[in-house]
Design an enzyme around this catalytic site. Structure first.
Site, PDB file in Angstrom:
ATOM      1  N   LYS A  35       0.807  -1.212   0.000  1.00 57.02           N
ATOM      2  CA  LYS A  35       0.000   0.000   0.000  1.00 57.02           C
ATOM      3  C   LYS A  35       0.848   1.273   0.000  1.00 57.02           C
ATOM      4  O   LYS A  35       0.374   2.339  -0.374  1.00 57.02           O
ATOM      5  CB  LYS A  35      -0.918   0.026   1.242  1.00 57.02           C
ATOM      6  CG  LYS A  35      -1.756  -1.193   1.424  1.00 57.02           C
ATOM      7  CD  LYS A  35      -2.681  -0.967   2.660  1.00 57.02           C
ATOM      8  CE  LYS A  35      -3.346  -2.248   3.045  1.00 57.02           C
ATOM      9  NZ  LYS A  35      -2.652  -2.901   4.189  1.00 57.02           N
ATOM     10  N   ASP A  77      14.423  -0.384   2.140  1.00 52.49           N
ATOM     11  CA  ASP A  77      15.053  -0.437   3.464  1.00 52.49           C
ATOM     12  C   ASP A  77      16.076  -1.583   3.435  1.00 52.49           C
ATOM     13  O   ASP A  77      17.197  -1.386   2.953  1.00 52.49           O
ATOM     14  CB  ASP A  77      13.911  -0.662   4.472  1.00 52.49           C
ATOM     15  CG  ASP A  77      14.337  -0.555   5.917  1.00 52.49           C
ATOM     16  OD1 ASP A  77      15.473  -0.910   6.239  1.00 52.49           O
ATOM     17  OD2 ASP A  77      13.520  -0.148   6.764  1.00 52.49           O
TER      18      ASP A  77
HETATM   19  C1  PRP Z   1       7.231  -1.510   3.190  1.00 53.76           C
HETATM   20  C2  PRP Z   1       7.531  -0.628   2.000  1.00 53.76           C
HETATM   21  C3  PRP Z   1       8.367  -1.505   1.115  1.00 53.76           C
HETATM   22  C4  PRP Z   1       9.098  -2.392   2.103  1.00 53.76           C
HETATM   23  C5  PRP Z   1      10.504  -1.906   2.250  1.00 53.76           C
HETATM   24  O1  PRP Z   1       6.125  -2.294   2.894  1.00 53.76           O
HETATM   25  O2  PRP Z   1       6.353  -0.216   1.337  1.00 53.76           O
HETATM   26  O3  PRP Z   1       7.577  -2.292   0.254  1.00 53.76           O
HETATM   27  O4  PRP Z   1       8.395  -2.297   3.348  1.00 53.76           O
HETATM   28  O5  PRP Z   1      11.217  -2.661   3.185  1.00 53.76           O
HETATM   29  P1  PRP Z   1      12.409  -3.639   2.832  1.00 53.76           P
HETATM   30  O6  PRP Z   1      13.321  -2.949   1.860  1.00 53.76           O
HETATM   31  O7  PRP Z   1      13.069  -3.840   4.176  1.00 53.76           O
HETATM   32  O8  PRP Z   1      11.843  -4.901   2.281  1.00 53.76           O
HETATM   33  P2  PRP Z   1       5.191  -3.023   3.969  1.00 53.76           P
HETATM   34  O9  PRP Z   1       5.447  -4.485   3.942  1.00 53.76           O
HETATM   35  O10 PRP Z   1       5.311  -2.326   5.298  1.00 53.76           O
HETATM   36  O11 PRP Z   1       3.732  -2.853   3.372  1.00 53.76           O
HETATM   37  P3  PRP Z   1       2.931  -1.495   2.972  1.00 53.76           P
HETATM   38  O12 PRP Z   1       3.492  -1.013   1.660  1.00 53.76           O
HETATM   39  O13 PRP Z   1       1.528  -1.977   2.868  1.00 53.76           O
HETATM   40  O14 PRP Z   1       3.133  -0.482   4.082  1.00 53.76           O
END
Ligand code: PRP
Length: 182
Positions: free
Chosen positions: A43, A103
């Protein structure tokens, strides 16, 4: 400023200025012949995609994936799940994956490998935020809005426990507002 925000890292005007610049970079990289597909990773990327595409001057399409890697914790689990896949084939198409933040890199690395197996003509990444200090897997980022320090950022699409996505700025969540307990 929201009561749960410790400080604002990137204010609304700075975000919008940078997105206009990213739009210009994309306008230089693609034209009407390419008709790239912008893949919004939901999202978190919904606001970034919405503001970014309003700067685009070439023909393009938009599709969505719902991907989850965090659950309600503040740290990545490294486990990535596709909860909703693209509607259309990307075979032979130019693709730009639109993320809110990279991240550890686990999520975008998984998405890249998954989409590459569908044989797109090209595959690039646009992310609003990059947190390189936490990287666990190297990923090639093509269009990057801002580098951010290793703090828990919320707002402009980014959540904590599904909240705060509506904030028009990127802020740091007060430590008293979150817990890393499973
Ligand atoms: C978050 C963000 C990225 C991911 C980055 O998604 O939107 O997709 O984490 O983190 P990483 O590089 O450590 O993998 P999340 O899973 O929180 O879902 P969301 O987009 O629904 O907030």
């Amino acid at each position: 400023m929201h009561d749960d925000v410790q400080k604002i890292l990137i204010d609304e005007a700075a975000i919008q200025r940078r997105i206009a610049e990213l739009g210009a970079e994309l306008n230089a990289a693609y034209d009407d012949e390419d008709v790239p597909i912008f893949v919004c990773v939901l999202k978190g990327a919904f606001l970034f995609l919405a503001d970014l595409v309003r700067h685009l001057r070439f023909r393009h399409e938009i599709d969505f994936m719902v991907v989850s890697s965090y659950g309600d914790a503040t740290r990545s689990s490294g486990i990535v799940r596709i909860l909703l896949d693209l509607e259309r084939s990307i075979e032979g198409r130019h693709v730009v994956v639109v993320e809110d933040i990279v991240d550890t890199g686990y999520t975008i690395d998984y998405i890249l490998r998954n989409l590459a197996s569908r044989h797109p003509a090209s595959l690039r990444i646009a992310t609003l935020l990059n947190k390189p200090s936490r990287r666990k897997v190297e990923v090639p980022l093509d269009f990057v809005g801002f580098e951010v320090p290793d703090e828990f950022v919320i707002g402009y699409g980014l959540d904590y426990a599904q909240q705060y996505r509506n904030l028009p700025y990127i802020g740091v969540l007060k430590p008293s507002c979150y817990s890393d307990e499973p």
